[in-house]
Design a protein around this motif. Structure first.
Motif, short mmCIF file in Angstrom:
data_model
loop_
_atom_site.label_atom_id
_atom_site.label_comp_id
_atom_site.label_asym_id
_atom_site.label_seq_id
_atom_site.Cartn_x
_atom_site.Cartn_y
_atom_site.Cartn_z
N THR A 1 -0.98 -5.29 -24.96
CA THR A 1 -1.02 -4.09 -24.12
C THR A 1 -2.22 -3.27 -24.57
N THR B 1 -1.22 -6.22 -20.16
CA THR B 1 -0.80 -4.97 -19.53
C THR B 1 -1.76 -3.87 -19.96
N SER B 2 -2.08 -2.98 -19.00
CA SER B 2 -2.84 -1.77 -19.39
C SER B 2 -2.04 -0.55 -18.98
N ASN B 3 -2.03 0.46 -19.85
CA ASN B 3 -1.38 1.74 -19.55
C ASN B 3 -2.47 2.79 -19.51
N GLU C 1 -0.41 2.24 -28.45
CA GLU C 1 0.36 1.16 -27.81
C GLU C 1 1.74 0.99 -28.42
N ARG D 1 6.44 -7.79 -20.11
CA ARG D 1 6.52 -8.16 -21.53
C ARG D 1 7.46 -9.35 -21.74
N ASP E 1 6.97 -2.70 -16.81
CA ASP E 1 6.28 -3.09 -18.05
C ASP E 1 7.18 -3.99 -18.90
#
Ligand code: NAD
Ligand code: TYD
Length: 362
Positions: free
Chosen positions: A246, A182-184, A148, A170, A166
């Motif tokens: 995240t 948030t997810s990546n 992250e 943020r 993103d």
């Protein structure tokens, strides 16, 4: 109730189906129905009052405001995006509009809605932003997977637009305190995947006797995750994720494109052998590489495992076997997508009928 954006697309539709399979909490689904949006993905919810469909654009602030005011969702799960790298190379404008301006519009609408909530509802509210590992750019073969804290270094118009979104998500947490998570996530595969992406394209081209196009040398590496596992990760983040955090989500499945295509061909060879007895891999054709093609993506998913207890349930072997079987068993869905007939689904589904159990607004 929760508000999902982009719920007629590949991951959003899987998310809504899984959500309503495990919960009775209703979903409002805001989707513009671009070429990638397909209400047939949600055909199983045809008579289900827990799914309310609103056709519209996330850039339409008045529409988003009215959905928030009417339905008072406790959370927004934001999938809607232009998502195909190759399209972003040809037509970047739509990516900036939807992915950047659309996310900005949603964040602003969410902020106005959230600010007016009573204190306990403000604390409980969540805006979950669904993003991609592509924002981190390309890894060398021996580099550690993306965690992250990895530097953002997007290389395509798609990944640059997602990176911008993103940063907005943020900033809305840091500046306004909006409870954003948030997810990546790495590359997904599974049912309802639009057949311009690698895995469904290979399955359908193989069965149709067409070439299987491999960009460049085919040694680019992606980290593949079964879509149901991605949906489970998002549900977990909604339940237990901390605002401002995240979470990287991946399958611990790094594979080259040639490996992927080889595995898909082997499954098809067993399930639906070619008449001439040759393997479908005989149809592999190397074509000109994608401009700026990222060489390797890989996700370090230890944070979400350590902090939220999520791990993928599927191995690549179990997930890809399910996926190939799904495409073999859903010839009608494939036919409608390939012929464009899925676009008539809204009028076939809703035309001339009154209030729908899968209700349609706007
Ligand atoms: P998709 O292209 O299949 O679906 C996108 C959906 O968004 C479609 O239903 C489309 O109609 C809708 N949409 C597009 N523009 C819109 C707008 N302006 N207003 C309202 N709706 C709009 O995409 P997907 O593969 O399901 O990806 C969903 C999200 O997950 C995206 O944010 C993507 O960046 C992210 N993601 C995807 C992957 C992947 O492997 N597919 C991996 C990681 C993250
Ligand atoms: P894709 O499914 O478009 O996802 P992404 O670009 O977001 O990773 O492509 C996955 C990989 O497969 C990527 O390295 C590009 C490659 N690819 C091909 O080799 N041939 C194809 O026809 C497609 C669509 C993709």
């Amino acid at each position: 109730m929760i508000l999902v954006t982009g719920g007629a697309g590949f991951i959003g539709a899987n998310f809504i189906l899984d959500w309503l399979a495990s919960s009775d909490e209703p979903v409002v689904n805001l989707d513009k129905l671009t070429y990638a949006g397909n209400l047939e993905n949600l055909a199983r919810l045809q008579n289900d009052p827990r799914h309310v469909f609103a056709q519209g654009d996330i850039c339409d602030r008045a529409l988003v405001d009215s959905l928030l005011a009417t339905h008072q969702p406790r959370a927004i799960v934001h999938f809607a995006a232009e998502s195909h790298v190759d399209r972003s190379i040809h037509c970047p404008g739509e990516f900036i509009r939807t992915n950047v301006e659309g996310t900005f519009t949603l964040l602003e609408a969410a902020r106005a809605h959230w600010s007016a909530l009573p204190a306990d509802a403000r604390t409980a509210f969540r805006f979950h932003h669904v993003s991609t590992d592509e924002v981190y750019g390309s890894l060398t073969p021996t580099a550690a997977p993306f965690d992250e804290a990895h530097l953002y270094a997007p290389n395509s118009p798609y990944s640059a637009s997602k990176a911008a979104s993103d940063h907005l998500a943020r900033a809305w947490f840091h500046t306004y305190g909006l409870p954003v998570t948030t997810s990546n996530c790495s590359n997904n595969y599974g049912p309802f995947h639009f057949p311009e992406k690698l895995i469904p394209l290979i399955i359908l081209n193989a069965l149709a006797g067409k070439p299987l196009p491999i960009y460049g040398d085919g040694l680019q590496v992606r980290d593949w995750l079964y879509v149901g596992d991605h949906c489970a990760a998002i549900r977990r983040i909604l339940t237990a994720g901390l605002p401002g955090e995240t979470y990287n989500v991946g399958g611990w499945n790094e594979m080259t494109n040639l490996d992927i295509v080889g595995k898909v061909c082997a499954l098809l060879d067993a399930a639906r052998p070619r008449a001439d007895g040759l393997s479908y891999s005989a149809q592999i054709t190397h074509v000109t590489d994608r401009p700026g093609h990222d060489r390797r993506y890989a996700i370090d998913a230890r944070k979400i495992e350590r902090e939220l207890g999520w791990r993928p349930a599927e191995t690549f072997e179990s997930g890809i076997a399910k996926t190939v079987r799904w495409y073999l068993e859903h010839a009608e869905w494939v036919k409608h997508v390939q012929s464009g007939a899925y676009r008539d689904w809204v009028s076939r589904q809703y035309g001339g009928r009154g209030e729908q159990t899968t209700r349609k607004e706007h």
